[in-house]
Design a protein around this motif. Structure first.
Motif, PDB file in Angstrom:
ATOM      1  N   MET B   1       0.842  -1.190   0.000  1.00  0.00           N
ATOM      2  CA  MET B   1       0.000   0.000   0.000  1.00  0.00           C
ATOM      3  C   MET B   1       0.883   1.248   0.000  1.00  0.00           C
ATOM      4  O   MET B   1       1.608   1.511   0.931  1.00  0.00           O
ATOM      5  CB  MET B   1      -0.851  -0.020   1.267  1.00  0.00           C
ATOM      6  N   SER B   2       0.851   1.952  -1.051  1.00  0.00           N
ATOM      7  CA  SER B   2       1.682   3.145  -1.061  1.00  0.00           C
ATOM      8  C   SER B   2       0.918   4.244  -0.345  1.00  0.00           C
ATOM      9  O   SER B   2      -0.252   4.458  -0.590  1.00  0.00           O
ATOM     10  CB  SER B   2       1.963   3.568  -2.494  1.00  0.00           C
ATOM     11  N   SER B   3       1.596   4.872   0.554  1.00  0.00           N
ATOM     12  CA  SER B   3       0.894   5.908   1.295  1.00  0.00           C
ATOM     13  C   SER B   3       1.282   7.264   0.732  1.00  0.00           C
ATOM     14  O   SER B   3       2.447   7.606   0.684  1.00  0.00           O
ATOM     15  CB  SER B   3       1.256   5.813   2.765  1.00  0.00           C
ATOM     16  N   GLN B   4       0.316   7.972   0.296  1.00  0.00           N
ATOM     17  CA  GLN B   4       0.617   9.309  -0.181  1.00  0.00           C
ATOM     18  C   GLN B   4       0.897  10.203   1.010  1.00  0.00           C
ATOM     19  O   GLN B   4       0.317  10.020   2.062  1.00  0.00           O
ATOM     20  CB  GLN B   4      -0.582   9.877  -0.958  1.00  0.00           C
ATOM     21  N   TYR B  17       1.931  21.761  13.482  1.00  0.00           N
ATOM     22  CA  TYR B  17       2.356  20.670  14.368  1.00  0.00           C
ATOM     23  C   TYR B  17       2.611  21.133  15.792  1.00  0.00           C
ATOM     24  O   TYR B  17       2.343  20.427  16.741  1.00  0.00           O
ATOM     25  CB  TYR B  17       3.603  20.005  13.808  1.00  0.00           C
ATOM     26  N   PRO B 181     -12.999   9.104  32.180  1.00  0.00           N
ATOM     27  CA  PRO B 181     -12.895   8.380  33.445  1.00  0.00           C
ATOM     28  C   PRO B 181     -12.780   9.282  34.673  1.00  0.00           C
ATOM     29  O   PRO B 181     -13.310   8.940  35.729  1.00  0.00           O
ATOM     30  CB  PRO B 181     -11.644   7.529  33.253  1.00  0.00           C
ATOM     31  N   TYR B 182     -12.120  10.437  34.583  1.00  0.00           N
ATOM     32  CA  TYR B 182     -12.014  11.233  35.816  1.00  0.00           C
ATOM     33  C   TYR B 182     -13.355  11.808  36.235  1.00  0.00           C
ATOM     34  O   TYR B 182     -13.598  12.032  37.414  1.00  0.00           O
ATOM     35  CB  TYR B 182     -10.932  12.305  35.754  1.00  0.00           C
ATOM     36  N   GLU B 184     -16.194  10.157  35.619  1.00  0.00           N
ATOM     37  CA  GLU B 184     -16.905   8.987  36.154  1.00  0.00           C
ATOM     38  C   GLU B 184     -16.381   8.636  37.542  1.00  0.00           C
ATOM     39  O   GLU B 184     -17.157   8.249  38.415  1.00  0.00           O
ATOM     40  CB  GLU B 184     -16.735   7.801  35.206  1.00  0.00           C
ATOM     41  N   ALA B 185     -15.084   8.789  37.737  1.00  0.00           N
ATOM     42  CA  ALA B 185     -14.527   8.509  39.059  1.00  0.00           C
ATOM     43  C   ALA B 185     -15.155   9.443  40.088  1.00  0.00           C
ATOM     44  O   ALA B 185     -15.479   9.030  41.207  1.00  0.00           O
ATOM     45  CB  ALA B 185     -13.014   8.674  39.043  1.00  0.00           C
ATOM     46  N   GLN B 199     -15.980  21.804  39.388  1.00  0.00           N
ATOM     47  CA  GLN B 199     -14.590  21.509  39.728  1.00  0.00           C
ATOM     48  C   GLN B 199     -13.896  20.590  38.732  1.00  0.00           C
ATOM     49  O   GLN B 199     -12.678  20.567  38.647  1.00  0.00           O
ATOM     50  CB  GLN B 199     -14.507  20.856  41.114  1.00  0.00           C
ATOM     51  N   HIS B 200     -14.671  19.779  38.046  1.00  0.00           N
ATOM     52  CA  HIS B 200     -14.012  18.799  37.186  1.00  0.00           C
ATOM     53  C   HIS B 200     -14.209  19.066  35.709  1.00  0.00           C
ATOM     54  O   HIS B 200     -13.305  18.851  34.916  1.00  0.00           O
ATOM     55  CB  HIS B 200     -14.472  17.382  37.546  1.00  0.00           C
ATOM     56  N   VAL B 201     -15.390  19.548  35.344  1.00  0.00           N
ATOM     57  CA  VAL B 201     -15.610  19.833  33.921  1.00  0.00           C
ATOM     58  C   VAL B 201     -15.034  21.203  33.566  1.00  0.00           C
ATOM     59  O   VAL B 201     -14.204  21.338  32.677  1.00  0.00           O
ATOM     60  CB  VAL B 201     -17.112  19.780  33.577  1.00  0.00           C
ATOM     61  N   PRO B 203     -12.784  23.456  34.742  1.00  0.00           N
ATOM     62  CA  PRO B 203     -11.357  23.791  34.579  1.00  0.00           C
ATOM     63  C   PRO B 203     -10.769  23.256  33.272  1.00  0.00           C
ATOM     64  O   PRO B 203      -9.875  23.861  32.706  1.00  0.00           O
ATOM     65  CB  PRO B 203     -10.688  23.102  35.778  1.00  0.00           C
ATOM     66  N   ASN B 204     -11.314  22.141  32.794  1.00  0.00           N
ATOM     67  CA  ASN B 204     -10.776  21.582  31.561  1.00  0.00           C
ATOM     68  C   ASN B 204     -11.294  22.294  30.321  1.00  0.00           C
ATOM     69  O   ASN B 204     -10.823  22.042  29.217  1.00  0.00           O
ATOM     70  CB  ASN B 204     -11.081  20.087  31.488  1.00  0.00           C
ATOM     71  N   GLN B 291       4.415  20.642  24.618  1.00  0.00           N
ATOM     72  CA  GLN B 291       5.738  21.222  24.379  1.00  0.00           C
ATOM     73  C   GLN B 291       6.603  21.158  25.627  1.00  0.00           C
ATOM     74  O   GLN B 291       6.205  21.624  26.650  1.00  0.00           O
ATOM     75  CB  GLN B 291       5.597  22.699  23.969  1.00  0.00           C
TER      76      GLN B 291
END
Ligand code: SF4
Lengths: 633, 291
Positions: B1-4, B17, B181-182, B184-185, B199-201, B203-204, B291
């Motif tokens: 399979m040649s990958s372009q 990147y 999982p965090y 659910e935990a 507190q959990h949703v 901040p992210n 980074q």
């Protein structure tokens, strides 16, 4: 482990790599450059592959094994650079222009990836993948029909005899089938070398064995050179003629599979071999390698294993030890190998200790009881014709106080669903769950007190330690939060949190750290500490070690064993890995398509399975000998 | 399979990147920061820097740039530079309040809809759908016009109109966090839903929120100046970029600087905010964190 049945007629010359090399990699060095900073990823990699030979590159995560394969194929991601030489048919692949390389890939060197999904175009039918590749091989090739016939023949070669598969799209196939199509496509142009990067890691154990056997037979009938990249030593030993042990970007040991397995000549290889939990017997304590894998860049100027090696002495850090030739075409990069050989050999032999009998089971007071639980996941509401998926079809089981029970099965068996029902993350469609006297079938219907009591009784450990801790919070925050819920109250949270960390073998200084700064094994320890904070009597562990490296897996399994001894906590261990299960549980329930097909004491079930499915599972556990692949399932 | 070789998505400013600014654009991002800071400074201290934004000098009347009036004067003899400086206040305060208000209102609804699900999700989604079906600018013009105009009225209407897009954004991000999982935990620990969401949703979602604040600000700035331009925001004669743009249009041949300066300020401020927001989002995202 008996090795009397080793394949004797193997071509000695080929095994030694003495034939003219098909592929010759020398002094391969891979570096990354991001933001002006250079980092070493792999250094000093040598590899030779003869026609018809299978070599394995074995390593844990961060060893650089995948990048080595990619460098050979000229497929390094942007920002990564390779130096050294990769000779194939008299040409240095590293110096070829991209166009020439692209022509060579597929035609001369084929590639199989962990998940063929990433290699198969989701918009093309499976047959097309093979036909297209065939057409590239020979532009003047006959008509459409001939292509189609050839594609079907190729599919048959990989064990797909149903011609309708050629007309299906990749997403309509199971993982194992997809991998077969991927193999057929990779081989369509009859490459001389096949590079397989963790080809079966994403597959179920039974499918894994079939795929590996297929790969092996294709390789030998075509006399292809095969480079197998894997983290699983057992698979490498059963498949390969020679193995290259890679660690933190350095090649540590090279030798024939038999020789390395019987007598490792590097402390790291020994450690790997010892930390592999044996599938055939239980040991009281697994021999784990302490610490965690170093970054390649940090150990670029010394023995890569030095930070974890118990034989380390001053010369080990005086520069990177070169791979030194030893007798029997073996090589080791340990400078002290001559001095410590005897000791390593002894430890290796000592590991073959007789089995430790699982203690006689005293009938424990039942802690959790699951009765005839069914779970149907509803199809999309309002859409006709889509039935629900039945994940559990009437499962009953019992867990006693302080008992360790395993729920074993492959993906789709419903084992995770049952675990989630126990902790209230799913609600069973019907059936009853009783935990510590509380009816836990529907957490939503409980009173606040009852729910709180349940939460303190059952806790859960998740599979992926990289997502089970909130990246936004420090370890201390996570543990204090859990402690506040627990029965101990809120005085001296920090003290209790340090105690918890100590219990799982981490220093109290970790309280201030964020999860990013922790390795996978350390994170899993923290996740365990969080669950322990509420003093649970039962921990539901959903594949708690399957995402970890072997050397770390042993540490965590030992931790589970120790905690059970110290705290008397019961486990429901959800796992597909029978070798792991053998080490930590007393009783096993085998789950197949949502039903318990067999249950009983772990030794009885694993040594003498009655149900054919259990027997198949047991036979699928990878073993180091070559019989493993040739034996019937 | 040649990958372009796959063609990476092309972003002119940020490296695909690493998320870092491309060579040559580092300076641009820096300049954007400086400009954003400058506008913010002028919004607070503008009146002290240029005190005579309203000082008329009918005798001078309209004049082209000179040493005493670097951007010249308008038809009433007012110093254009001073007016542009003082105008930073209405250009910043309104949009800031809109962004904040819409973020709080929309974000809270999004969090509720995403985390609770069920009927609250249904109700909130219907509301969002309804608001998205309306042509926002038109509604703003009609509502503000019918109610008689005014700066703070425009701000209030725009808060309502721009909150649904925040709701949608936060809801989607919350839904994506929920099965982690965090989260659910935390549920298995029995933490209350409010605490998990806060507190959990939340901040992210921070990187997302910060980026959307900047983008939202740029949008609000354009909407507010558009209303002012139409005479629906600040009162006549106010030193406000939209208003100035409307009132100085006729001066384009007499003193081009008076006509162009407010427009240039609007465009450059909005563009800077956009670029800075983009850059911050990249920096704060997982890709940047690696980074
Ligand atoms: S060189 Fe030294 S540190 Fe490295 S493996 Fe050998 S004894 Fe251990």
């Amino acid at each position: 482990m008996t090795r009397t049945s080793k394949v004797g007629g193997r071509d000695e010359e080929v095994a030694r790599g003495a034939g003219p090399a098909l592929l010759d990699v020398r002094g391969l060095r891979i570096t990354s450059r991001i933001g002006g900073r250079r980092r070493v990823i792999v250094s000093g990699m040598d590899l030779a592959l003869s026609p018809g030979e299978t070599v394995g590159i074995v390593g844990e995560s961060g060893s650089g094994k995948s990048m080595t394969a990619r460098a050979i194929l000229g497929l390094l991601p942007p920002g990564l650079f390779a130096q050294g030489t990769v000779h194939y048919e008299g040409r240095n692949l590293l110096e070829l222009p991209e166009r020439a390389l692209a022509r060579m890939r597929g035609a001369d060197i084929g590639l199989i990836l962990q998940d063929p999904y990433t290699m198969l175009n989701p918009l093309l039918r499976c047959g097309r993948h093979i036909e297209d590749t065939l057409r590239q091989r020979d532009k003047s090739w006959r008509g459409r029909r001939a292509h189609r016939d050839e594609a079907l023949r190729r599919l048959e070669e990989v064990g797909i005899s149903d011609p309708s598969v050629a007309d299906r799209y990749p997403f309509q196939l199971s993982g194992g089938m997809r991998q077969r199509v991927g193999i057929a496509a990779a081989l369509a142009r009859d490459p001389k070398i096949l590079v397989a990067d963790e080809p079966t890691t994403a597959l179920d154990v039974t499918t894994q064995k079939e795929s590996l056997a297929l790969l092996k037979s294709l390789q030998s009938t075509r006399a292809m050179g095969l480079i197998l990249i894997t983290h699983d030593l057992r698979i490498a030993f059963s498949m390969c003629d020679r193995v290259y042990v890679l660690y933190a970007g350095s090649l540590l040991e090279v030798g024939t599979a038999e020789a390395v397995e019987a007598e490792p000549l590097h402390p790291y290889t020994l450690g790997l071999l010892l930390s592999e939990p044996p599938a055939t017997r239980r040991v009281s304590r697994l021999v784990a390698i302490d610490g965690t894998v170093s970054a390649a860049d940090d150990v670029a100027d010394r023995c890569a294993f030095a930070p974890r090696c118990k034989w380390k002495q001053e010369p080990c850090e005086r520069g990177k030890p070169p791979l030194a030739d030893l007798e029997g075409a073996r090589q080791s990069a340990c400078v002290r190998i001559d001095e410590i050989r005897g000791e390593i050999g002894e430890l290796r032999r000592a590991a073959e200790r007789p089995a430790e009998p699982v203690g006689v089971l005293a009938p424990a007071r039942p802690l959790a009881r699951v009765e005839n639980v069914r779970k149907v996941f509803e199809g999309r509401a309002g859409r006709a014709g889509i039935d629900g998926v039945q994940a559990l079809a009437g499962v009953s089981l019992e867990i006693g106080e302080g008992e360790s029970v395993a729920l074993v099965g492959e993906s789709g068996s419903g084992k995770t669903t049952l675990g989630r029902c126990l902790v209230g993350l799913e609600t069973p469609t019907s059936g009853g769950i009783t935990i510590d006297g509380v009816t836990a079938s529907d957490y939503g219907a409980l009173s606040v007190q009852e729910r709180r009591r349940l939460r303190r009784t059952v806790q859960m450990i998740f599979q992926d330690p990289y997502t089970s801790l909130n990246p936004a919070h420090s370890i201390g925050f996570t543990l204090r939060e859990a402690l506040r819920v627990g029965p101990e109250g809120t005085h001296d949270l920090d003290g209790s949190a340090s105690e918890l960390l100590e219990r799982v073998g981490l220093p109290a200084a970790y309280l201030a750290r964020k999860p990013v700064a922790l390795s996978g094994g350390e994170r899993q320890r923290v996740a365990i500490a969080r669950a322990l904070a509420v003093r649970p009597q039962l921990m539901v562990c959903d594949e708690p070690v399957s995402a970890l490296d072997v050397s770390v897996q042993a540490q965590i399994l030992n931790l589970f064993k120790r905690l059970r001894g110290e705290l008397g906590v019961a486990y429901l261990f959800i796992s597909h890995d029978l070798a792991v299960v053998r080490q930590v549980v007393d009783r096993v329930y085998v789950l197949h398509r949502g039903e318990v097909v067999e249950s009983g004491p772990v030794d009885e079930i694993l040594d003498d399975p009655h149900h054919p499915y259990t027997a198949r599972l047991v036979a699928s556990v990878p073993r180091s000998d070559r019989d493993w692949l040739s034996g019937q399932p | 399979m040649s990958s372009q070789a796959q063609a990476p998505p092309i972003d002119l400013v940020l490296d695909e990147y690493t998320g870092a600014p491309r060579r040559g654009f580092r300076l641009l991002i820096g300049l954007c920061w400086v400009f954003v800071a400058l506008v913010a400074f002028l919004a607070v201290f503008g009146e002290r820097v240029a005190a005579d934004a309203y000082g008329q000098d009918l005798a001078t009347g309209i004049s082209t740039p000179s040493v005493s009036h670097p951007l010249g004067t308008d038809d009433l003899g007012r110093d254009v530079l001073s007016r542009v400086i003082v105008g930073a206040r209405t250009a910043v305060v309104g949009p800031a309040v809109i962004t904040l208000g819409a973020g709080l209102l929309g974000g809270a609804l999004g969090l509720l809809a995403g985390y609770r699900g069920g009927w609250s999700d249904n109700v909130i989604l219907r509301w969002v759908d309804l608001m998205f079906a309306l042509p926002g600018h038109l509604v703003a013009i009609v509502v503000v016009g019918v109610l008689g105009g005014g700066y703070w009225l425009a701000v209030a209407v725009l808060i309502l109109l721009s909150s649904p897009s925040d709701t949608r954004l936060i809801r989607a991000a919350t839904l994506e966090q929920r099965p982690r999982p965090y989260i659910e935990a935390a549920r298995v620990l029995g933490l209350p839903g409010r605490r998990i969401a806060a507190q959990h949703v939340l901040p992210n979602l921070l990187p997302l929120i910060i980026a959307s604040v900047f983008l939202g600000f740029a949008y609000a700035l354009l909407a507010m100046t558009a209303l002012s331009f139409l005479g629906l925001g600040v009162g006549p004669g106010t030193a406000d970029w939209g208003r100035m743009l409307a009132e100085s249009r006729r001066l384009i041949f007499h003193n081009p600087a008076a006509a162009l300066a407010p427009g240039a300020m609007i465009v450059v401020t909005a563009a800077s905010m956009n670029l800075v927001g983009d850059w911050l989002a990249e920096r704060l995202s997982d890709r940047g964190r690696a980074q």
